[in-house]
Design a protein around this motif. Structure first.
Motif, PDB file in Angstrom:
ATOM      1  N   THR A 117       0.829  -1.205   0.000  1.00 47.22           N
ATOM      2  CA  THR A 117       0.000   0.000   0.000  1.00 47.22           C
ATOM      3  C   THR A 117       0.860   1.250   0.000  1.00 47.22           C
ATOM      4  OG1 THR A 117      -1.710  -1.212   1.224  1.00 47.22           O
ATOM      5  CG2 THR A 117      -1.860   1.199   1.205  1.00 47.22           C
ATOM      6  N   ARG A 118       1.889   1.261   0.842  1.00 45.38           N
ATOM      7  CA  ARG A 118       2.796   2.414   0.892  1.00 45.38           C
ATOM      8  C   ARG A 118       3.449   2.633  -0.472  1.00 45.38           C
ATOM      9  NH1 ARG A 118       6.793   1.100   4.746  1.00 45.38           N
ATOM     10  NH2 ARG A 118       5.162   1.336   6.288  1.00 45.38           N
ATOM     11  N   HIS A 119       3.823   1.561  -1.144  1.00 42.97           N
ATOM     12  CA  HIS A 119       4.435   1.670  -2.466  1.00 42.97           C
ATOM     13  C   HIS A 119       3.474   2.355  -3.445  1.00 42.97           C
ATOM     14  CE1 HIS A 119       6.752   0.679  -6.015  1.00 42.97           C
ATOM     15  NE2 HIS A 119       5.694   0.089  -6.528  1.00 42.97           N
ATOM     16  N   LEU A 120       2.223   1.928  -3.443  1.00 36.79           N
ATOM     17  CA  LEU A 120       1.244   2.557  -4.338  1.00 36.79           C
ATOM     18  C   LEU A 120       1.061   4.035  -4.009  1.00 36.79           C
ATOM     19  CD1 LEU A 120      -1.412  -0.298  -4.510  1.00 36.79           C
ATOM     20  CD2 LEU A 120       0.109   0.459  -6.358  1.00 36.79           C
ATOM     21  N   LEU A 121       0.983   4.351  -2.730  1.00 32.20           N
ATOM     22  CA  LEU A 121       0.817   5.746  -2.316  1.00 32.20           C
ATOM     23  C   LEU A 121       2.055   6.572  -2.656  1.00 32.20           C
ATOM     24  CD1 LEU A 121      -0.927   5.098   1.105  1.00 32.20           C
ATOM     25  CD2 LEU A 121      -2.008   5.933  -1.006  1.00 32.20           C
ATOM     26  N   HIS A 153      -7.352 -10.909   6.921  1.00 24.95           N
ATOM     27  CA  HIS A 153      -7.544  -9.891   7.954  1.00 24.95           C
ATOM     28  C   HIS A 153      -6.256  -9.090   8.155  1.00 24.95           C
ATOM     29  CE1 HIS A 153     -11.522 -11.184   8.999  1.00 24.95           C
ATOM     30  NE2 HIS A 153     -11.120 -12.402   9.324  1.00 24.95           N
ATOM     31  N   ASP A 154      -5.126  -9.782   8.159  1.00 28.28           N
ATOM     32  CA  ASP A 154      -3.841  -9.100   8.334  1.00 28.28           C
ATOM     33  C   ASP A 154      -3.531  -8.190   7.149  1.00 28.28           C
ATOM     34  OD1 ASP A 154      -3.552 -10.349  10.760  1.00 28.28           O
ATOM     35  OD2 ASP A 154      -2.038 -11.784  10.080  1.00 28.28           O
ATOM     36  N   ARG A 155      -3.924  -8.596   5.942  1.00 24.52           N
ATOM     37  CA  ARG A 155      -3.682  -7.760   4.767  1.00 24.52           C
ATOM     38  C   ARG A 155      -4.524  -6.492   4.820  1.00 24.52           C
ATOM     39  NH1 ARG A 155      -3.430 -13.007   0.835  1.00 24.52           N
ATOM     40  NH2 ARG A 155      -1.449 -13.722   1.685  1.00 24.52           N
ATOM     41  N   VAL A 156      -5.764  -6.611   5.257  1.00 24.60           N
ATOM     42  CA  VAL A 156      -6.602  -5.410   5.427  1.00 24.60           C
ATOM     43  C   VAL A 156      -5.991  -4.502   6.484  1.00 24.60           C
ATOM     44  CG1 VAL A 156      -8.857  -4.546   6.180  1.00 24.60           C
ATOM     45  CG2 VAL A 156      -8.726  -6.504   4.620  1.00 24.60           C
ATOM     46  N   ALA A 157      -5.534  -5.089   7.570  1.00 24.42           N
ATOM     47  CA  ALA A 157      -4.915  -4.288   8.639  1.00 24.42           C
ATOM     48  C   ALA A 157      -3.687  -3.555   8.121  1.00 24.42           C
ATOM     49  CB  ALA A 157      -4.552  -5.182   9.824  1.00 24.42           C
ATOM     50  N   GLY A 158      -2.852  -4.211   7.341  1.00 27.08           N
ATOM     51  CA  GLY A 158      -1.673  -3.564   6.778  1.00 27.08           C
ATOM     52  C   GLY A 158      -2.039  -2.421   5.851  1.00 27.08           C
ATOM     53  N   TYR A 159      -3.060  -2.627   5.048  1.00 31.88           N
ATOM     54  CA  TYR A 159      -3.565  -1.567   4.169  1.00 31.88           C
ATOM     55  C   TYR A 159      -4.010  -0.368   4.999  1.00 31.88           C
ATOM     56  CZ  TYR A 159      -7.327   0.801   1.569  1.00 31.88           C
ATOM     57  OH  TYR A 159      -8.154   1.732   1.006  1.00 31.88           O
ATOM     58  N   LEU A 160      -4.757  -0.628   6.068  1.00 34.09           N
ATOM     59  CA  LEU A 160      -5.256   0.461   6.917  1.00 34.09           C
ATOM     60  C   LEU A 160      -4.117   1.203   7.605  1.00 34.09           C
ATOM     61  CD1 LEU A 160      -8.362  -1.317   8.469  1.00 34.09           C
ATOM     62  CD2 LEU A 160      -8.356   0.456   6.684  1.00 34.09           C
ATOM     63  N   VAL A 161      -3.097   0.473   8.054  1.00 30.70           N
ATOM     64  CA  VAL A 161      -1.940   1.100   8.701  1.00 30.70           C
ATOM     65  C   VAL A 161      -1.270   2.069   7.733  1.00 30.70           C
ATOM     66  CG1 VAL A 161       0.408   0.644   9.532  1.00 30.70           C
ATOM     67  CG2 VAL A 161      -1.499  -0.714  10.393  1.00 30.70           C
ATOM     68  N   ALA A 162      -1.010   1.609   6.510  1.00 26.63           N
ATOM     69  CA  ALA A 162      -0.314   2.459   5.528  1.00 26.63           C
ATOM     70  C   ALA A 162      -1.177   3.641   5.112  1.00 26.63           C
ATOM     71  CB  ALA A 162       0.078   1.638   4.303  1.00 26.63           C
ATOM     72  N   LEU A 163      -2.461   3.407   4.906  1.00 20.71           N
ATOM     73  CA  LEU A 163      -3.354   4.483   4.486  1.00 20.71           C
ATOM     74  C   LEU A 163      -3.449   5.557   5.564  1.00 20.71           C
ATOM     75  CD1 LEU A 163      -5.190   5.089   2.028  1.00 20.71           C
ATOM     76  CD2 LEU A 163      -7.075   4.189   3.394  1.00 20.71           C
ATOM     77  N   HIS A 164      -3.582   5.141   6.808  1.00 16.90           N
ATOM     78  CA  HIS A 164      -3.674   6.100   7.904  1.00 16.90           C
ATOM     79  C   HIS A 164      -2.365   6.881   8.074  1.00 16.90           C
ATOM     80  CE1 HIS A 164      -4.964   7.959  11.583  1.00 16.90           C
ATOM     81  NE2 HIS A 164      -3.853   7.558  12.169  1.00 16.90           N
ATOM     82  N   ALA A 165      -1.242   6.203   7.936  1.00 14.31           N
ATOM     83  CA  ALA A 165       0.053   6.882   8.089  1.00 14.31           C
ATOM     84  C   ALA A 165       0.260   7.919   6.991  1.00 14.31           C
ATOM     85  CB  ALA A 165       1.186   5.865   8.081  1.00 14.31           C
ATOM     86  N   ALA A 166      -0.188   7.615   5.778  1.00  9.13           N
ATOM     87  CA  ALA A 166       0.034   8.524   4.649  1.00  9.13           C
ATOM     88  C   ALA A 166      -0.975   9.664   4.623  1.00  9.13           C
ATOM     89  CB  ALA A 166      -0.046   7.738   3.336  1.00  9.13           C
ATOM     90  N   ALA A 167      -2.211   9.372   4.970  1.00  5.56           N
ATOM     91  CA  ALA A 167      -3.268  10.385   4.891  1.00  5.56           C
ATOM     92  C   ALA A 167      -4.338  10.047   5.918  1.00  5.56           C
ATOM     93  CB  ALA A 167      -3.856  10.415   3.483  1.00  5.56           C
TER      94      ALA A 167
END
Length: 121
Positions: free
Chosen positions: A33-37, A56-70
């Motif tokens: 996710t961070r790479h795409l952002l 579930h872990d993949r969704v959590a990782g997506y949410l972590v990166a999305l929240h950190a970026a924006a």
């Protein structure tokens, strides 16, 4: 001797009674996710199918990166019915990507990502 691959058959949070060899799905999805952002993608979503610990872990990782970026960015989680054949799942995802005007998607499997790329092409 028994060695489990990818996930604990007893479920997340339960004791592992055998050796377990697995990838860090949370970290992998965070990095993807961070790479795409970092590439400048603005409308990034995550797609999952079965309700497994790895998804579930993949969704959590997506949410972590999305929240950190924006921190204010709205997450988009696409649930694909796990009863769909791979080609139907890819077609369903292509419809979602197009309808939502996504410019990035973290998929639940490489096979699904390849099918999605073929559908979008």
């Amino acid at each position: 001797p028994v060695a489990l691959l990818e996930r604990n058959l007893r479920g997340a949070g339960r004791p592992v009674d055998a050796d377990l060899v697995a990838v860090d799905d949370l970290d992998g999805a965070t990095r993807a996710t961070r790479h795409l952002l970092d590439l400048g993608r603005q409308r990034v979503a995550v797609a999952v199918a079965s309700p497994t610990s790895s998804h579930h872990d993949r969704v959590a990782g997506y949410l972590v990166a999305l929240h950190a970026a924006a921190p204010g960015r709205h997450p988009v989680v696409i649930h694909v019915p796990d009863v769909l054949a791979p080609a139907d799942a890819a077609a369903r995802l292509a419809d979602e990507v197009t309808a939502r005007r996504l410019d990035g998607l973290v998929c639940y499997s490489d096979y699904t990502a390849a099918g999605l790329i073929a559908e979008l092409a």
